[in-house]
Design a protein around this motif. Structure first.
Motif, PDB file in Angstrom:
ATOM      1  N   VAL A 189       0.833  -1.199   0.000  1.00 56.14           N
ATOM      2  CA  VAL A 189       0.000   0.000   0.000  1.00 56.14           C
ATOM      3  C   VAL A 189       0.875   1.259   0.000  1.00 56.14           C
ATOM      4  CG1 VAL A 189      -1.817   1.243   1.278  1.00 56.14           C
ATOM      5  CG2 VAL A 189      -1.890  -1.237   1.101  1.00 56.14           C
ATOM      6  N   SER A 190       2.152   1.107   0.316  1.00 53.93           N
ATOM      7  CA  SER A 190       3.085   2.237   0.264  1.00 53.93           C
ATOM      8  C   SER A 190       3.103   2.885  -1.110  1.00 53.93           C
ATOM      9  CB  SER A 190       4.497   1.778   0.627  1.00 53.93           C
ATOM     10  OG  SER A 190       4.536   1.240   1.917  1.00 53.93           O
ATOM     11  N   ARG A 191       2.825   2.102  -2.148  1.00 49.64           N
ATOM     12  CA  ARG A 191       2.787   2.662  -3.506  1.00 49.64           C
ATOM     13  C   ARG A 191       1.733   3.764  -3.594  1.00 49.64           C
ATOM     14  NH1 ARG A 191       2.419  -3.349  -6.326  1.00 49.64           N
ATOM     15  NH2 ARG A 191       4.138  -4.261  -5.097  1.00 49.64           N
ATOM     16  N   THR A 192       0.582   3.502  -2.991  1.00 54.44           N
ATOM     17  CA  THR A 192      -0.488   4.494  -2.972  1.00 54.44           C
ATOM     18  C   THR A 192      -0.130   5.671  -2.073  1.00 54.44           C
ATOM     19  OG1 THR A 192      -2.170   2.796  -3.364  1.00 54.44           O
ATOM     20  CG2 THR A 192      -2.922   4.884  -2.425  1.00 54.44           C
ATOM     21  N   LEU A 193       0.431   5.386  -0.902  1.00 55.29           N
ATOM     22  CA  LEU A 193       0.770   6.451   0.043  1.00 55.29           C
ATOM     23  C   LEU A 193       1.810   7.399  -0.530  1.00 55.29           C
ATOM     24  CD1 LEU A 193       0.877   4.516   3.455  1.00 55.29           C
ATOM     25  CD2 LEU A 193      -1.065   5.613   2.314  1.00 55.29           C
ATOM     26  N   GLU A 194       2.771   6.857  -1.249  1.00 58.24           N
ATOM     27  CA  GLU A 194       3.801   7.716  -1.840  1.00 58.24           C
ATOM     28  C   GLU A 194       3.225   8.571  -2.969  1.00 58.24           C
ATOM     29  OE1 GLU A 194       7.251   4.519  -0.553  1.00 58.24           O
ATOM     30  OE2 GLU A 194       7.007   4.980  -2.690  1.00 58.24           O
ATOM     31  N   ARG A 195       2.268   8.039  -3.690  1.00 53.23           N
ATOM     32  CA  ARG A 195       1.610   8.824  -4.739  1.00 53.23           C
ATOM     33  C   ARG A 195       0.656   9.863  -4.136  1.00 53.23           C
ATOM     34  NH1 ARG A 195       3.289   4.269  -6.872  1.00 53.23           N
ATOM     35  NH2 ARG A 195       3.965   4.249  -9.054  1.00 53.23           N
ATOM     36  N   MET A 196       0.082   9.538  -2.987  1.00 59.06           N
ATOM     37  CA  MET A 196      -0.756  10.525  -2.291  1.00 59.06           C
ATOM     38  C   MET A 196       0.061  11.759  -1.920  1.00 59.06           C
ATOM     39  SD  MET A 196      -3.039   8.128   0.277  1.00 59.06           S
ATOM     40  CE  MET A 196      -3.456   9.497   1.344  1.00 59.06           C
ATOM     41  N   GLN A 197       1.286  11.527  -1.445  1.00 59.78           N
ATOM     42  CA  GLN A 197       2.088  12.685  -1.058  1.00 59.78           C
ATOM     43  C   GLN A 197       2.593  13.455  -2.265  1.00 59.78           C
ATOM     44  OE1 GLN A 197       1.836  13.811   1.683  1.00 59.78           O
ATOM     45  NE2 GLN A 197       3.524  15.196   2.171  1.00 59.78           N
ATOM     46  N   LEU A 198       2.850  12.750  -3.354  1.00 64.65           N
ATOM     47  CA  LEU A 198       3.195  13.447  -4.601  1.00 64.65           C
ATOM     48  C   LEU A 198       2.065  14.398  -4.982  1.00 64.65           C
ATOM     49  CD1 LEU A 198       4.813  13.911  -7.232  1.00 64.65           C
ATOM     50  CD2 LEU A 198       3.661  11.879  -8.169  1.00 64.65           C
ATOM     51  N   LEU A 199       0.820  13.932  -4.898  1.00 70.87           N
ATOM     52  CA  LEU A 199      -0.337  14.772  -5.216  1.00 70.87           C
ATOM     53  C   LEU A 199      -0.436  15.951  -4.253  1.00 70.87           C
ATOM     54  CD1 LEU A 199      -2.965  15.420  -6.710  1.00 70.87           C
ATOM     55  CD2 LEU A 199      -4.131  13.780  -5.208  1.00 70.87           C
ATOM     56  N   LEU A 200      -0.217  15.698  -2.944  1.00 67.14           N
ATOM     57  CA  LEU A 200      -0.319  16.782  -1.969  1.00 67.14           C
ATOM     58  C   LEU A 200       0.750  17.842  -2.217  1.00 67.14           C
ATOM     59  CD1 LEU A 200      -1.857  17.850   0.455  1.00 67.14           C
ATOM     60  CD2 LEU A 200      -0.291  16.579   1.941  1.00 67.14           C
ATOM     61  N   ILE A 201       1.939  17.417  -2.603  1.00 67.00           N
ATOM     62  CA  ILE A 201       3.008  18.362  -2.941  1.00 67.00           C
ATOM     63  C   ILE A 201       2.603  19.200  -4.159  1.00 67.00           C
ATOM     64  CG2 ILE A 201       5.356  18.524  -3.879  1.00 67.00           C
ATOM     65  CD1 ILE A 201       6.030  16.094  -2.080  1.00 67.00           C
ATOM     66  N   GLN A 202       2.053  18.538  -5.171  1.00 67.96           N
ATOM     67  CA  GLN A 202       1.628  19.257  -6.371  1.00 67.96           C
ATOM     68  C   GLN A 202       0.529  20.270  -6.055  1.00 67.96           C
ATOM     69  OE1 GLN A 202       0.591  15.868  -8.758  1.00 67.96           O
ATOM     70  NE2 GLN A 202       2.608  15.726  -9.713  1.00 67.96           N
ATOM     71  N   LEU A 203      -0.437  19.872  -5.219  1.00 69.34           N
ATOM     72  CA  LEU A 203      -1.527  20.776  -4.840  1.00 69.34           C
ATOM     73  C   LEU A 203      -1.010  21.939  -3.990  1.00 69.34           C
ATOM     74  CD1 LEU A 203      -4.316  18.185  -3.946  1.00 69.34           C
ATOM     75  CD2 LEU A 203      -4.185  19.632  -5.988  1.00 69.34           C
ATOM     76  N   THR A 204      -0.051  21.639  -3.120  1.00 67.80           N
ATOM     77  CA  THR A 204       0.529  22.685  -2.278  1.00 67.80           C
ATOM     78  C   THR A 204       1.240  23.733  -3.114  1.00 67.80           C
ATOM     79  OG1 THR A 204       0.766  21.190  -0.388  1.00 67.80           O
ATOM     80  CG2 THR A 204       2.198  23.118  -0.430  1.00 67.80           C
ATOM     81  N   MET A 205       1.949  23.276  -4.126  1.00 63.47           N
ATOM     82  CA  MET A 205       2.644  24.209  -5.012  1.00 63.47           C
ATOM     83  C   MET A 205       1.649  25.019  -5.856  1.00 63.47           C
ATOM     84  SD  MET A 205       5.728  21.609  -6.101  1.00 63.47           S
ATOM     85  CE  MET A 205       6.536  22.705  -7.261  1.00 63.47           C
ATOM     86  N   TYR A 207      -1.653  25.702  -5.139  1.00 59.82           N
ATOM     87  CA  TYR A 207      -2.573  26.551  -4.394  1.00 59.82           C
ATOM     88  C   TYR A 207      -1.919  27.285  -3.223  1.00 59.82           C
ATOM     89  CZ  TYR A 207      -6.202  24.242  -7.115  1.00 59.82           C
ATOM     90  OH  TYR A 207      -6.984  23.773  -8.154  1.00 59.82           O
ATOM     91  N   ASP A 208      -0.611  27.166  -3.089  1.00 60.31           N
ATOM     92  CA  ASP A 208       0.151  27.886  -2.066  1.00 60.31           C
ATOM     93  C   ASP A 208      -0.372  27.594  -0.662  1.00 60.31           C
ATOM     94  OD1 ASP A 208       2.105  29.507  -1.023  1.00 60.31           O
ATOM     95  OD2 ASP A 208       0.989  31.362  -1.305  1.00 60.31           O
ATOM     96  N   TYR A 209      -0.318  26.332  -0.278  1.00 55.93           N
ATOM     97  CA  TYR A 209      -0.725  25.932   1.073  1.00 55.93           C
ATOM     98  C   TYR A 209       0.349  26.252   2.113  1.00 55.93           C
ATOM     99  CZ  TYR A 209      -4.411  23.091  -1.174  1.00 55.93           C
ATOM    100  OH  TYR A 209      -5.490  22.663  -1.888  1.00 55.93           O
TER     101      TYR A 209
END
Length: 220
Positions: A189-205, A207-209
């Motif tokens: 499931v780490s495969r999903t968790l690591e992709r989740m954080q990739l998405l969160l990083i992209q969204l943070t960049m 939308y300036d979180y």
């Protein structure tokens, strides 16, 4: 009374490593902090001690020695150097809980460098076949450790691994750090968790979180 566990945090002077160290110093743990820059590690120790004089924390200048003494090893290092560190601690990590926090991001943050059928955590497990590798803290930003409650919600922190006892041990660490632990599944499931954080990083960049953001599962 529960026996105090010793935790080695490798890479303790980095943003994530120092955040984890400061958070876990609040719990009933003995912390051994190590990184390449001993002066920087000592600065983290002094910061912890200034806020919590009773904290059982010390700087140590060898990842092998720290890992040999530890019950739990936190690999707070980038994916690119995990292999090098794993080779050093392989013999002393046998049967110990080893926490993989890394996300195998590419240089442009638009993908991962690992193949779709693996993850940083699974690759670490291959390097440390006799250790109990658990994925944790990879879905949190460094700033979240000082502010685990964001917009009135306690951030969730996801955990994945194959050993039930190790998962419970790491869940306790996650709670001590101030997050709501969610055991997501086995190590794959780490495969999903690591992709989740990739998405969160992209969204943070996008939308300036301000690097203070986290995941929250809402349910009833």
């Amino acid at each position: 009374m529960k026996t105090m566990q010793t935790i080695a945090i490798i890479g303790a002077s980095g943003n994530m490593g120092s955040g984890i160290s400061k958070s876990l110093s609040k719990g009933n743990y003995r912390l051994l902090l190590c990184a390449s820059g001993q002066d920087k590690v000592q600065a983290v120790v002094e910061e912890i001690k200034s806020g919590n004089p009773a904290a059982d924390v010390e700087a140590i200048d060898c990842s092998v020695e720290a890992s040999w003494e530890a019950d739990i090893i936190v690999m707070a290092v980038p994916f690119a150097v995990e292999k090098e560190v794993a080779q050093k601690i392989q013999e002393v990590a046998n049967q110990k809980v080893v926490i993989s926090i890394s996300n195998p991001l590419n240089d442009t943050y638009n993908g991962l460098v690992t193949a779709p059928d693996t993850s940083a955590a699974e690759e670490l497990q291959k390097l440390l076949p006799n250790a109990k590798v658990v994925k944790a803290f990879n879905t949190t930003f460094a700033a979240d450790f000082t502010t685990p409650v964001i917009a009135g919600q306690q951030a969730d922190a996801f955990i994945a691994g194959n050993d039930e006892e190790a998962l419970q041990t790491v869940s306790e660490l996650v709670s001590t750090a101030g997050f709501n632990p969610i055991i997501a599944g086995d190590l794959a499931v780490s495969r999903t968790l690591e992709r989740m954080q990739l998405l969160l990083i992209q969204l943070t960049m996008k939308y300036d979180y301000n690097w203070l953001a986290g995941w929250k599962i809402l349910h009833q």
